[in-house]
Write a protein that holds these residues in place. Structure first.
Motif, mmCIF file in Angstrom:
data_model
loop_
_atom_site.group_PDB
_atom_site.id
_atom_site.type_symbol
_atom_site.label_atom_id
_atom_site.label_comp_id
_atom_site.label_asym_id
_atom_site.label_seq_id
_atom_site.Cartn_x
_atom_site.Cartn_y
_atom_site.Cartn_z
ATOM 1 N N ALA A 218 6.495 -3.000 -7.158
ATOM 2 C CA ALA A 218 6.310 -1.637 -6.446
ATOM 3 C C ALA A 218 4.969 -1.944 -5.593
ATOM 4 N N GLU A 219 5.124 -1.624 -4.323
ATOM 5 C CA GLU A 219 3.939 -1.620 -3.303
ATOM 6 C C GLU A 219 3.260 -0.324 -2.888
ATOM 7 N N VAL A 220 2.014 -0.300 -3.482
ATOM 8 C CA VAL A 220 1.044 1.029 -3.288
ATOM 9 C C VAL A 220 0.284 0.494 -2.068
ATOM 10 N N MET A 221 0.425 1.594 -1.057
ATOM 11 C CA MET A 221 -0.366 1.493 0.132
ATOM 12 C C MET A 221 -1.226 2.839 0.188
ATOM 13 N N ALA A 222 -2.325 2.637 1.233
ATOM 14 C CA ALA A 222 -2.819 3.821 1.659
ATOM 15 C C ALA A 222 -2.221 5.095 1.798
ATOM 16 N N ASN A 223 -1.203 4.839 2.546
ATOM 17 C CA ASN A 223 -0.288 5.729 3.106
ATOM 18 C C ASN A 223 1.188 5.991 2.722
ATOM 19 N N ARG A 224 1.683 4.721 1.934
ATOM 20 C CA ARG A 224 3.035 5.127 1.273
ATOM 21 C C ARG A 224 3.123 4.449 0.106
#
Length: 257
Positions: A218-224
């Motif tokens: 799972a990829e957790v980014m600042a915007n998504r």
């Protein structure tokens, strides 16, 4: 003037509502059922005031039991409408194929053969199916699938919304087009968009929680947040859990289909 965006670290869910957002299932009924069991156990043990389980699309194709996944989701939604089910491009592609068989379409080229098999139907694959006897066989398989898919499954797939929003989070299958208000996003972008969405470094009005593009974890980014972990092949189904300001990733792994 551009609407100010929000950073993942600052985002929060609605008061008193725990959110679970589950990534692409692709026919892995075993993983979906195990994830639901895990979620149900958490809800029973921790008793949040309210909750929603949001499924982010792509229930069919590639994996072994698309029919079983649809049956499971229909039953879950009927049992408790807090189970929310969004449309993915493969789900719409399934409907498109049932309406008009296309040997170059998404369904045939990317896992629809396995979907048909889950309904007990064999369909000839590839462009060559449109020549001579092979074309007739393709059309025969298509007709068999039309007859095998219950109307309840078609009605269910047609009923799926393309997005839903809770608190500081916006949920859809693929993503959004930067610069376009959330309420003005097109269904095409919501289930198909990739690069222009992924490459946008600015903040969005809400955190976009999506699947559609497989990632190893799972990829957790600042915007998504991307929770498509290629469940049909990797044996790992992932979900984002939001409870107020608390955010975490939930993983369910079954390595053998």
């Amino acid at each position: 003037m551009a609407e100010p965006g929000i950073h993942f670290l600052d985002a929060r869910g609605p008061d008193g509502v725990r959110l679970y957002a589950i990534g692409d299932v692709h026919g892995r009924l075993d993983l979906l059922a195990a994830m639901h069991q895990r979620i149900n156990s958490e809800i029973e043990r921790e008793a949040p005031a309210d909750w929603r389980v949001i499924h982010l699309g792509d229930y069919v194709d590639r994996g072994p039991d698309s029919k079983g996944v649809i049956d499971f989701l229909i039953e879950a939604r009927q049992r408790d409408p807090r189970h929310l089910v969004l449309a993915g491009n493969h789900d719409i592609g399934f409907l498109d194929f049932l309406k008009t068989p296309d040997p170059e379409g998404l369904f045939i080229r990317f896992g629809g053969i396995q979907t048909a098999q889950s309904y007990g139907v064999e369909i000839i694959e590839g462009t060559s199916a449109w020549f001579g006897k092979a074309e007739a066989a393709m059309r025969k398989g298509h007709q068999a699938l039309v007859e095998a898919v219950p109307q309840s499954h078609i009605d269910f797939l047609r009923s799926l919304p393309f997005s839903v929003s809770f608190g500081d989070f916006f949920f859809c299958h693929a993503g959004i087009r930067p610069g376009i208000p959330l309420e003005s996003q097109t269904p095409q972008d919501l289930i198909w968009i990739r690069d222009v969405f992924h490459n946008h470094s600015g903040l969005y009005p809400k955190i976009v929680v999506h699947g559609h593009t497989p990632v190893p974890g799972a990829e957790v980014m600042a915007n998504r947040v991307n929770v498509d972990t290629l469940a049909w092949q990797s044996g790992m189904l992932s979900a984002l859990v939001v409870d107020g300001t608390d955010k975490r990733i939930l993983e369910m792994a079954i390595r053998e289909a």
